[in-house]
Scaffold this motif. Structure first.
Motif, PDB file in Angstrom:
ATOM      1  N   SER A   1      21.923  41.660  11.363  1.00 60.13           N
ATOM      2  CA  SER A   1      21.675  42.687  10.359  1.00 60.13           C
ATOM      3  C   SER A   1      22.110  44.039  10.912  1.00 60.13           C
ATOM      4  O   SER A   1      21.844  44.353  12.057  1.00 60.13           O
ATOM      5  CB  SER A   1      20.192  42.734   9.989  1.00 60.13           C
ATOM      6  OG  SER A   1      19.941  43.813   9.101  1.00 60.13           O
TER       7      SER A   1
ATOM      8  N   ASP B   1      26.286  43.631   4.722  1.00 58.34           N
ATOM      9  CA  ASP B   1      25.334  44.651   5.179  1.00 58.34           C
ATOM     10  C   ASP B   1      26.146  45.788   5.789  1.00 58.34           C
ATOM     11  O   ASP B   1      26.652  45.673   6.897  1.00 58.34           O
ATOM     12  CB  ASP B   1      24.387  44.038   6.210  1.00 58.34           C
ATOM     13  CG  ASP B   1      23.337  45.010   6.713  1.00 58.34           C
ATOM     14  OD1 ASP B   1      23.496  46.229   6.526  1.00 58.34           O
ATOM     15  OD2 ASP B   1      22.364  44.536   7.312  1.00 58.34           O
TER      16      ASP B   1
ATOM     17  N   GLY C   1      18.274  40.766  14.983  1.00 55.34           N
ATOM     18  CA  GLY C   1      18.578  40.238  13.663  1.00 55.34           C
ATOM     19  C   GLY C   1      17.351  40.289  12.775  1.00 55.34           C
ATOM     20  O   GLY C   1      16.388  41.004  13.060  1.00 55.34           O
ATOM     21  N   VAL C   2      17.376  39.543  11.669  1.00 54.94           N
ATOM     22  CA  VAL C   2      16.238  39.467  10.764  1.00 54.94           C
ATOM     23  C   VAL C   2      15.919  38.012  10.467  1.00 54.94           C
ATOM     24  O   VAL C   2      16.794  37.147  10.514  1.00 54.94           O
ATOM     25  CB  VAL C   2      16.478  40.228   9.440  1.00 54.94           C
ATOM     26  CG1 VAL C   2      16.586  41.718   9.667  1.00 54.94           C
ATOM     27  CG2 VAL C   2      17.691  39.711   8.713  1.00 54.94           C
TER      28      VAL C   2
ATOM     29  N   ASP D   1      20.566  38.952  -0.221  1.00 56.05           N
ATOM     30  CA  ASP D   1      21.955  39.088   0.233  1.00 56.05           C
ATOM     31  C   ASP D   1      22.563  37.767   0.672  1.00 56.05           C
ATOM     32  O   ASP D   1      23.768  37.685   0.918  1.00 56.05           O
ATOM     33  CB  ASP D   1      22.047  40.080   1.396  1.00 56.05           C
ATOM     34  CG  ASP D   1      21.597  41.477   1.006  1.00 56.05           C
ATOM     35  OD1 ASP D   1      21.628  41.817  -0.194  1.00 56.05           O
ATOM     36  OD2 ASP D   1      21.204  42.231   1.915  1.00 56.05           O
TER      37      ASP D   1
ATOM     38  N   CYS E   1      20.188  46.554   6.794  1.00 54.18           N
ATOM     39  CA  CYS E   1      19.911  46.436   5.359  1.00 54.18           C
ATOM     40  C   CYS E   1      19.880  44.996   4.843  1.00 54.18           C
ATOM     41  O   CYS E   1      19.760  44.791   3.641  1.00 54.18           O
ATOM     42  CB  CYS E   1      20.959  47.202   4.560  1.00 54.18           C
ATOM     43  SG  CYS E   1      20.966  48.965   4.870  1.00 54.18           S
ATOM     44  N   THR E   2      20.014  44.002   5.685  1.00 46.76           N
ATOM     45  CA  THR E   2      20.070  42.620   5.210  1.00 46.76           C
ATOM     46  C   THR E   2      18.734  42.223   4.596  1.00 46.76           C
ATOM     47  O   THR E   2      17.681  42.372   5.215  1.00 46.76           O
ATOM     48  CB  THR E   2      20.427  41.657   6.354  1.00 46.76           C
ATOM     49  OG1 THR E   2      21.749  41.957   6.800  1.00 46.76           O
ATOM     50  CG2 THR E   2      20.386  40.208   5.891  1.00 46.76           C
ATOM     51  N   ARG E   3      18.790  41.722   3.372  1.00 47.74           N
ATOM     52  CA  ARG E   3      17.620  41.235   2.632  1.00 47.74           C
ATOM     53  C   ARG E   3      17.874  39.799   2.205  1.00 47.74           C
ATOM     54  O   ARG E   3      19.008  39.334   2.158  1.00 47.74           O
ATOM     55  CB  ARG E   3      17.365  42.084   1.380  1.00 47.74           C
ATOM     56  CG  ARG E   3      17.239  43.564   1.628  1.00 47.74           C
ATOM     57  CD  ARG E   3      15.910  43.902   2.287  1.00 47.74           C
ATOM     58  NE  ARG E   3      15.815  45.335   2.568  1.00 47.74           N
ATOM     59  CZ  ARG E   3      15.977  45.861   3.778  1.00 47.74           C
ATOM     60  NH1 ARG E   3      16.265  45.108   4.802  1.00 47.74           N
ATOM     61  NH2 ARG E   3      15.862  47.153   3.976  1.00 47.74           N
TER      62      ARG E   3
ATOM     63  N   ARG F   1      26.466  34.231   2.941  1.00 49.66           N
ATOM     64  CA  ARG F   1      26.222  35.662   2.670  1.00 49.66           C
ATOM     65  C   ARG F   1      26.936  36.053   1.383  1.00 49.66           C
ATOM     66  O   ARG F   1      28.139  35.845   1.228  1.00 49.66           O
ATOM     67  CB  ARG F   1      26.701  36.534   3.817  1.00 49.66           C
ATOM     68  CG  ARG F   1      26.369  38.016   3.607  1.00 49.66           C
ATOM     69  CD  ARG F   1      26.652  38.861   4.821  1.00 49.66           C
ATOM     70  NE  ARG F   1      25.672  38.690   5.874  1.00 49.66           N
ATOM     71  CZ  ARG F   1      24.538  39.392   5.963  1.00 49.66           C
ATOM     72  NH1 ARG F   1      24.227  40.274   5.043  1.00 49.66           N
ATOM     73  NH2 ARG F   1      23.724  39.189   6.978  1.00 49.66           N
TER      74      ARG F   1
END
Length: 131
Positions: free
Chosen positions: A63, A93, A102-103, A71, A66-68, A89
């Motif tokens: 990320s 992002d 990361g997320v 996405d 802004c990665t959600r 993806r």
């Protein structure tokens, strides 16, 4: 004479490689993968880690800040008596605050249309986290 032997070797190698491509084109695995790839949304997302636990698929992805969950999307396909998940993806992002770790993103089996207790595997390539 030496030049003609070299050219013969080049042509032989080219013929062998093109034969491999033709064979791949006629195998079920290759054709299925090519069709699925063309129909699937977005791009395959490299993951830092993935786990299947308590009827959930858990992924750790890169990320830039802004990665959600919206996405990315898990694409599920049947493979015999199991399912294969490929995380893809949908939205890049473009933020400028990279998260080294990361997320973490989760999808329940229900969200992916899978029965509780289903056998699943993950098909994404792995990428080491930054930092």
């Amino acid at each position: 004479m030496k030049r003609s032997i070299t050219l013969v070797g080049v042509f032989a190698a080219a013929a062998a490689l093109s034969a491999c491509a033709v064979v791949d084109r006629f195998t079920d695995r290759s054709a299925t993968t090519q069709i699925a790839e063309a129909e699937a949304p977005g791009q395959i997302e490299p993951v830092h880690a993935a786990a299947i636990v308590q009827d959930q698929a858990v992924f750790w992805v890169s990320s830039n800040g802004c990665t959600r969950k919206a996405d990315l999307t898990p694409v599920v396909r049947r493979a015999g008596d199991a399912s294969v998940i490929t995380l893809r993806r949908l939205k890049e992002d473009r933020c400028l605050e990279p998260r080294d770790e990361g997320v973490e993103l989760r999808w329940s089996f229900q969200e992916m249309g899978l029965e509780p207790g289903s056998r699943v595997s993950v098909e994404n390539p792995y990428q080491l986290p930054r930092g």
